[in-house]
Design an enzyme around this catalytic site. Structure first.
Site, PDB file in Angstrom:
ATOM      1  CD  GLU A 285     -19.331 -25.625  47.530  1.00 21.41           C
ATOM      2  OE1 GLU A 285     -18.915 -26.723  47.116  1.00 21.41           O
ATOM      3  OE2 GLU A 285     -19.704 -25.435  48.695  1.00 21.41           O
TER       4      GLU A 285
ATOM      5  CB  CYS B  47     -19.138 -30.225  40.729  1.00 17.21           C
ATOM      6  SG  CYS B  47     -20.586 -29.961  41.749  1.00 17.21           S
TER       7      CYS B  47
ATOM      8  CD  GLU C 241     -14.952 -31.337  37.261  1.00 16.05           C
ATOM      9  OE1 GLU C 241     -14.219 -30.371  36.983  1.00 16.05           O
ATOM     10  OE2 GLU C 241     -15.911 -31.255  38.048  1.00 16.05           O
TER      11      GLU C 241
ATOM     12  CE  LYS D 146     -18.906 -13.826  35.396  1.00 13.84           C
ATOM     13  NZ  LYS D 146     -19.277 -14.770  34.296  1.00 13.84           N
TER      14      LYS D 146
HETATM   15  P1  NAD Z   1     -15.367 -21.964  35.179  1.00 18.62           P
HETATM   16  O1  NAD Z   1     -14.478 -21.974  36.358  1.00 18.62           O
HETATM   17  O2  NAD Z   1     -14.779 -21.889  33.835  1.00 18.62           O
HETATM   18  O3  NAD Z   1     -16.391 -20.737  35.274  1.00 18.62           O
HETATM   19  C1  NAD Z   1     -17.175 -20.509  36.416  1.00 18.62           C
HETATM   20  C2  NAD Z   1     -17.486 -19.030  36.498  1.00 18.62           C
HETATM   21  O4  NAD Z   1     -16.282 -18.310  36.679  1.00 18.62           O
HETATM   22  C3  NAD Z   1     -18.163 -18.440  35.253  1.00 18.62           C
HETATM   23  O5  NAD Z   1     -19.111 -17.483  35.673  1.00 18.62           O
HETATM   24  C4  NAD Z   1     -17.011 -17.775  34.535  1.00 18.62           C
HETATM   25  O6  NAD Z   1     -17.413 -16.695  33.732  1.00 18.62           O
HETATM   26  C5  NAD Z   1     -16.196 -17.267  35.701  1.00 18.62           C
HETATM   27  N1  NAD Z   1     -14.777 -17.041  35.410  1.00 18.62           N
HETATM   28  C6  NAD Z   1     -13.987 -17.685  34.507  1.00 18.62           C
HETATM   29  N2  NAD Z   1     -12.728 -17.182  34.540  1.00 18.62           N
HETATM   30  C7  NAD Z   1     -12.736 -16.205  35.484  1.00 18.62           C
HETATM   31  C8  NAD Z   1     -11.746 -15.320  35.987  1.00 18.62           C
HETATM   32  N3  NAD Z   1     -10.488 -15.333  35.548  1.00 18.62           N
HETATM   33  N4  NAD Z   1     -12.104 -14.446  36.957  1.00 18.62           N
HETATM   34  C9  NAD Z   1     -13.360 -14.419  37.424  1.00 18.62           C
HETATM   35  N5  NAD Z   1     -14.344 -15.232  36.988  1.00 18.62           N
HETATM   36  C10 NAD Z   1     -14.029 -16.116  36.032  1.00 18.62           C
HETATM   37  O7  NAD Z   1     -16.291 -23.240  35.369  1.00 18.62           O
HETATM   38  P2  NAD Z   1     -17.491 -23.747  34.446  1.00 18.62           P
HETATM   39  O8  NAD Z   1     -16.916 -24.421  33.246  1.00 18.62           O
HETATM   40  O9  NAD Z   1     -18.509 -22.677  34.238  1.00 18.62           O
HETATM   41  O10 NAD Z   1     -18.155 -24.805  35.430  1.00 18.62           O
HETATM   42  C11 NAD Z   1     -17.719 -26.103  35.521  1.00 18.62           C
HETATM   43  C12 NAD Z   1     -16.853 -26.284  36.760  1.00 18.62           C
HETATM   44  O11 NAD Z   1     -17.575 -25.914  37.916  1.00 18.62           O
HETATM   45  C13 NAD Z   1     -16.459 -27.718  36.960  1.00 18.62           C
HETATM   46  O12 NAD Z   1     -15.111 -27.807  37.344  1.00 18.62           O
HETATM   47  C14 NAD Z   1     -17.353 -28.159  38.109  1.00 18.62           C
HETATM   48  O13 NAD Z   1     -16.876 -29.237  38.860  1.00 18.62           O
HETATM   49  C15 NAD Z   1     -17.469 -26.924  38.903  1.00 18.62           C
HETATM   50  N6  NAD Z   1     -18.667 -26.967  39.734  1.00 18.62           N
HETATM   51  C16 NAD Z   1     -18.499 -27.110  41.079  1.00 18.62           C
HETATM   52  C17 NAD Z   1     -19.597 -27.180  41.899  1.00 18.62           C
HETATM   53  C18 NAD Z   1     -19.441 -27.331  43.387  1.00 18.62           C
HETATM   54  O14 NAD Z   1     -20.377 -27.049  44.090  1.00 18.62           O
HETATM   55  N7  NAD Z   1     -18.297 -27.745  43.891  1.00 18.62           N
HETATM   56  C19 NAD Z   1     -20.889 -27.085  41.358  1.00 18.62           C
HETATM   57  C20 NAD Z   1     -21.023 -26.933  39.975  1.00 18.62           C
HETATM   58  C21 NAD Z   1     -19.886 -26.871  39.182  1.00 18.62           C
END
Ligand code: NAD
Length: 485
Positions: free
Chosen positions: A258, A292, A389, A182
């Protein structure tokens, strides 16, 4: 002809289920935008729970035959996919830049980095070990083997539209698992293009599905509740990670998380200042600050702080803003208006709290979601930016006096993903890398990601590792077989 027209023919815009493109059962679509202009790039099929069920049906149907393929066959598919991805670097990089905004140079870098997970795990597929021992009592034999977990759901963010997928798909396929992805709603096109690459590389139908969706939870919650799913692997915010962990509890799903970060970047008084400046430009500005692992809190020893801030402001102020696909651009737009608003609010709050603005500080007028490269100095630790962040091109600098003080500050966060520090003292390098509460530590280095190394966080930054020889074990269950002597 627009930039997107040049690659439109190679980009699927339907769902990818059972080895083919298909419309959503409910017939819905949503739009994907170019963050440099706000213009619509493409209209993509919008998956719902009914499509999720179709994808899981096909993943379950394909699971046992995929698990039964030889490690060599799985390795060959992954290797071919890496080769195809590499051949298509230019078109995939342009696609990623168009939907995510980063510069073409960054996107090419991501194709190489993301592709390496496929090559690395093609090499790991044939090294899934086991263990044999005689039982100490002499009454039996202990055989330990690794078996694929089963159908997995991978949920990925928008900041690395390709690599966050390959980091999960690579080890899952190598282990013998089927996968449903997804992708983030802002950037589904790159993942769809990757699905097509896998099909061309010979991946059997059903082994990989991709479900773009405007309502993420509407698609993922029913999958998590279905006990045929055996694992969820997520990259994204800590907030959403917690929701998924709660949902995963009901079926006791395997999870890999992650999550977010709040990385400290420490410049000790014995650092090579020039090296530290080059390092902070990478640790802060890689991926436009939308990483991240990005340096979020830059702690500089008070004897160097003023000079460091001035020189960093010079470098940041010289970055040229523009669409990622324009030739002279150093920094592209942020992903969307919401993200830009949250960066602006953190900067405003810091300035109000007393931070000194050395360069930048504002959103840029006009189309697209641009924000000026910004340096904040002497930031009070009470400002929100110290705890939250940033996810944008904003460097926040804090002074410190002693090693103990800065270690305590660095660790005073619920996050524990990455940490960086600069020193020329070997004793200090060893001592500080032991003391920092982070899953990954860069010593005199501003970039730490490497497909051959375990990537992952501690505390609320996550569970498990991606990459390295550790990564494949996230997709394997351990089975103990007891033999009588
Ligand atoms: P997000 O958590 O808003 O979304 C990530 C994914 O989750 C998207 O595909 C989104 O559609 C989905 N999602 C959102 N709400 C959901 C729910 N209720 N149920 C299921 N899926 C849901 O994050 P983002 O804004 O897309 O990404 C940025 C974040 O990701 C930052 O916090 C960053 O630090 C983190 N990140 C972490 C890593 C790592 O490896 N630790 C790598 C890249 C990004």
């Amino acid at each position: 002809m627009t930039e997107f027209d040049r690659i439109r023919s190679v980009v699927p815009t339907g769902l990818w289920i059972d080895g083919a493109e298909t419309d959503a059962l409910a017939g819905g679509t949503f739009t994907v935008h170019d963050p440099a202009t706000g213009d619509t790039l493409a209209t993509v099929a919008d998956a719902t729970a009914a499509d999720a069920k179709r994808a899981l049906d096909s993943a379950v149907a394909a699971q046992s035959s995929w698990a039964a393929t030889s490690p060599r066959e799985r390795a060959a598919v992954l290797r071919r996919a890496w080769e195809l991805l590499t051949e298509r670097t230019e078109e995939l990089a342009l696609l990623m830049t168009l939907e995510m905004g980063k510069t073409l140079a960054e996107s090419r870098g991501e194709v190489a980095y993301g592709g390496e997970f496929l090559r690395w795990f093609s090499e790991e597929a044939v090294r899934i070990g086991g263990r044999y021992a005689d039982a100490p009592a002499g009454t039996g034999r202990i055989l330990v083997k690794q078996q694929p977990v089963g159908p997995c759901l991978a949920i990925t963010p928008w900041n690395f539209p390709l690599a966050m997928g390959t980091r999960k798909i690579g080890p899952a396929l190598a282990a013998g698992c089927t996968v449903i992805v997804k992708p983030a709603e802002d950037t589904p096109l790159t993942m769809l293009a990757l699905a097509r690459v896998f099909a061309e590389a010979g991946l059997p139908a059903g082994v990989l599905s991709v479900l773009p969706a405007s309502d993420a939870a509407g698609v993922t919650a029913p999958l998590l509740a279905d006990d045929r799913l055996r694992k969820v692997t997520f990259t994204g915010s800590t907030r959403v990670g917690k929701i998924l962990l709660r949902q995963a509890a009901d079926t006791v799903l395997r999870t890999s998380m992650e999550l977010g970060g709040n990385a400290p970047f420490i410049v000790f008084e014995d650092a090579d200042l020039e090296q530290a400046l080059a390092g902070v430009m990478l640790a802060k500005m890689r991926n436009g600050g939308e990483a991240c692992t990005a340096a979020n809190r830059i702690y500089v020893h008070n004897s160097l702080r003023a000079e460091f801030a001035a020189r960093l402001a010079e470098r940041m102020g010289a970055l040229r803003l523009g669409p990622g696909y324009a030739p002279d651009t150093d920094l592209g737009p942020l992903i969307n208006e919401r993200q830009r608003g949250s960066v602006a609010a953190l900067v405003d709050d810091a300035v109000e709290a007393g931070a000194v603005l050395r360069t930048g500080g504002k959103a840029v007028d006009g189309p697209g979601y641009f924000f000026e490269p910004t340096v904040l100095d002497e930031v009070p630790r009470t400002a929100r930016i110290h705890r939250e962040e940033i996810f944008g091109p904003v460097a926040a600098i804090y002074g410190f006096d002693t090693e103990d003080e800065v270690i305590a500050l660095a660790n005073d966060t619920e996050y524990g993903l990455a940490a960086y520090f600069y020193t020329q003292n070997l004793d200090r390098a060893l001592r500080v890398s032991d003391a920092l509460e982070a899953g990954m530590v860069g010593v005199n280095r501003g970039v730490i990601s490497d497909p051959a190394a375990p990537f992952g966080g501690v505390k609320q930054s996550g569970l498990g590792s991606e990459g390295g020889s550790e990564g494949i074990h996230e997709y394997l269950d351990t089975k103990y077989v007891a033999f009588t002597r």
